[in-house]
Design a protein around this motif. Structure first.
Motif, mmCIF file in Angstrom:
data_model
loop_
_atom_site.group_PDB
_atom_site.id
_atom_site.type_symbol
_atom_site.label_atom_id
_atom_site.label_comp_id
_atom_site.label_asym_id
_atom_site.label_seq_id
_atom_site.Cartn_x
_atom_site.Cartn_y
_atom_site.Cartn_z
ATOM 1 N N PHE A 1 0.859 -1.553 -0.136
ATOM 2 C CA PHE A 1 0.050 0.431 -0.194
ATOM 3 C C PHE A 1 0.728 1.629 0.240
ATOM 4 C CE2 PHE A 1 -3.950 -2.892 1.886
ATOM 5 C CZ PHE A 1 -4.095 -2.844 1.125
ATOM 6 N N GLY A 2 2.333 1.401 0.501
ATOM 7 C CA GLY A 2 2.606 2.464 0.424
ATOM 8 C C GLY A 2 3.588 2.055 -0.701
ATOM 9 N N GLU A 3 3.897 1.768 -1.112
ATOM 10 C CA GLU A 3 4.299 1.473 -2.003
ATOM 11 C C GLU A 3 3.631 1.893 -3.455
ATOM 12 O OE1 GLU A 3 7.038 -1.471 -3.115
ATOM 13 O OE2 GLU A 3 8.194 -1.718 -1.701
ATOM 14 N N HIS A 4 2.398 1.419 -4.080
ATOM 15 C CA HIS A 4 1.284 1.604 -4.900
ATOM 16 C C HIS A 4 0.090 2.040 -4.676
ATOM 17 C CE1 HIS A 4 3.867 -1.512 -7.270
ATOM 18 N NE2 HIS A 4 4.160 -2.240 -5.568
ATOM 19 N N GLY A 5 0.442 2.501 -3.500
ATOM 20 C CA GLY A 5 -1.265 3.004 -3.047
ATOM 21 C C GLY A 5 -2.855 1.596 -3.226
ATOM 22 N N TYR A 6 -3.287 2.418 -2.801
ATOM 23 C CA TYR A 6 -4.568 1.658 -2.449
ATOM 24 C C TYR A 6 -4.984 1.144 -3.896
ATOM 25 C CZ TYR A 6 -8.516 -0.722 -0.357
ATOM 26 O OH TYR A 6 -8.995 -1.305 0.877
ATOM 27 N N ALA A 7 -5.309 1.759 -4.366
ATOM 28 C CA ALA A 7 -6.460 1.008 -5.696
ATOM 29 C C ALA A 7 -5.179 -0.124 -5.923
ATOM 30 C CB ALA A 7 -6.341 2.445 -6.180
ATOM 31 N N ALA A 8 -3.793 0.271 -6.830
ATOM 32 C CA ALA A 8 -2.965 -0.321 -7.864
ATOM 33 C C ALA A 8 -2.804 -1.489 -6.020
ATOM 34 C CB ALA A 8 -2.241 0.170 -8.168
ATOM 35 N N GLY A 9 -2.822 -1.557 -5.492
ATOM 36 C CA GLY A 9 -2.397 -2.718 -4.137
ATOM 37 C C GLY A 9 -3.220 -3.413 -4.308
ATOM 38 N N THR A 10 -2.902 -4.390 -5.049
ATOM 39 C CA THR A 10 -4.183 -5.955 -5.073
ATOM 40 C C THR A 10 -3.528 -6.911 -4.363
ATOM 41 O OG1 THR A 10 -2.755 -6.844 -6.566
ATOM 42 C CG2 THR A 10 -4.380 -4.934 -7.398
ATOM 43 N N THR A 11 -4.589 -7.651 -3.964
ATOM 44 C CA THR A 11 -4.087 -8.520 -3.364
ATOM 45 C C THR A 11 -3.304 -9.756 -3.732
ATOM 46 O OG1 THR A 11 -5.875 -9.897 -4.023
ATOM 47 C CG2 THR A 11 -6.380 -8.851 -1.322
ATOM 48 N N ASN A 12 -2.955 -9.522 -5.000
ATOM 49 C CA ASN A 12 -2.367 -10.726 -6.057
ATOM 50 C C ASN A 12 -0.691 -10.147 -5.768
ATOM 51 O OD1 ASN A 12 -3.426 -12.132 -6.931
ATOM 52 N ND2 ASN A 12 -4.050 -10.858 -8.680
ATOM 53 N N ARG A 13 -0.182 -8.895 -5.209
ATOM 54 C CA ARG A 13 0.842 -7.898 -5.358
ATOM 55 C C ARG A 13 0.911 -8.036 -4.095
ATOM 56 N NH1 ARG A 13 0.736 -2.610 -8.637
ATOM 57 N NH2 ARG A 13 1.424 -2.977 -9.676
ATOM 58 N N ILE A 14 0.040 -8.568 -2.914
ATOM 59 C CA ILE A 14 0.329 -8.664 -1.295
ATOM 60 C C ILE A 14 0.767 -9.805 -1.226
ATOM 61 C CG2 ILE A 14 -0.720 -8.876 0.600
ATOM 62 C CD1 ILE A 14 -2.715 -6.058 0.095
ATOM 63 N N ALA A 15 0.154 -10.821 -1.038
ATOM 64 C CA ALA A 15 0.632 -12.488 -1.834
ATOM 65 C C ALA A 15 1.855 -12.633 -2.217
ATOM 66 C CB ALA A 15 -0.675 -12.996 -2.898
ATOM 67 N N GLU A 16 2.227 -11.858 -3.200
ATOM 68 C CA GLU A 16 3.415 -12.343 -3.628
ATOM 69 C C GLU A 16 4.446 -11.283 -2.897
ATOM 70 O OE1 GLU A 16 5.608 -10.959 -7.386
ATOM 71 O OE2 GLU A 16 4.186 -10.308 -7.035
ATOM 72 N N ARG A 17 3.983 -10.327 -2.562
ATOM 73 C CA ARG A 17 5.238 -9.808 -0.999
ATOM 74 C C ARG A 17 5.268 -10.505 0.105
ATOM 75 N NH1 ARG A 17 7.611 -4.834 -1.427
ATOM 76 N NH2 ARG A 17 8.504 -4.819 0.757
ATOM 77 N N ALA A 18 4.403 -11.357 0.290
ATOM 78 C CA ALA A 18 4.172 -12.057 1.409
ATOM 79 C C ALA A 18 4.802 -13.765 1.516
ATOM 80 C CB ALA A 18 2.778 -12.255 2.074
#
Length: 205
Positions: free
Chosen positions: A34-51
């Protein structure tokens, strides 16, 4: 419970250490995304990949990114409450100016970690009735503490102590949130000095 509140509730409340670690890893990853991409672009796919987990595993804990953002807000509130409790338990300095410095510095330091995420939490985090009640309880607890402090401190000269306590707590909260999370954030040292000077003049003038 409304449909909106169901949308922002976490699905799984982990009882095992491994599950809790996974949950915290998701939240930490989400804070970065969320900090890097903002809320709109902060998808659950990105979060899962980062985690480092599958999207299916993420959905076992959170139904959507609204629920993740809501949980990040809860974590932020809990960290702030813990920091406030530590200050209240510690031995405070004698002068009201230095007491204000302790509280203002603590408030600023709690919010310095990720200004972009803080701004997102302020502007977009969903708030359930339960969360709003939690915020109200935390604020009332702090107001009561400051009111008691004002009643016994010899330097405090305001006539309406109850109102003064609410003003000091609310002003500190709003100003620190706003200026730390601003697109052009204020220097923390300058913010601390000016806030302390303002509050000291108010209660001792």
């Amino acid at each position: 419970m409304s449909l909106g509140e169901r949308r922002i509730q976490a699905r799984k409340q982990p009882r095992q250490v491994r599950a809790e670690l996974t949950r915290q890893r998701i939240l930490t990853a989400a804070a970065h995304v969320f900090g890097e991409h903002g809320y709109a672009a902060g998808t659950t796919n990105r979060i899962a990949e980062r985690a480092g987990i599958s999207i299916g595993s993420l959905y076992q804990y959170f139904p959507n990114k609204d629920s993740i953002l809501a949980e990040l807000l809860v974590r932020h509130l809990d960290e702030g409450a813990a920091a406030t409790e530590r200050i209240q338990r510690a031995e405070l300095p004698g002068s009201i100016e230095e007491i204000f410095r302790v509280f203002v510095r603590g408030a600023i330091e709690t919010h310095l970690g990720d200004p972009q995420l803080l701004r997102l939490l302020m502007e977009q985090a969903p708030r359930s009735a339960e969360l709003l009640e939690k915020v109200a309880r935390l604020k009332q607890s702090l107001v009561s503490y400051v009111e008691e402090l004002f009643e016994t401190h010899p330097e405090v000269r305001v006539a309406d102590i109850a109102t003064a306590a609410r003003l000091v707590v609310t002003t500190t909260e709003l100003v620190v949130h706003q200026l730390v999370a601003d697109h052009e954030p204020m220097d923390p040292g300058r913010l601390e000095n000016e806030m302390v000077a303002m509050l000291t003049r108010y209660v001792t003038g």
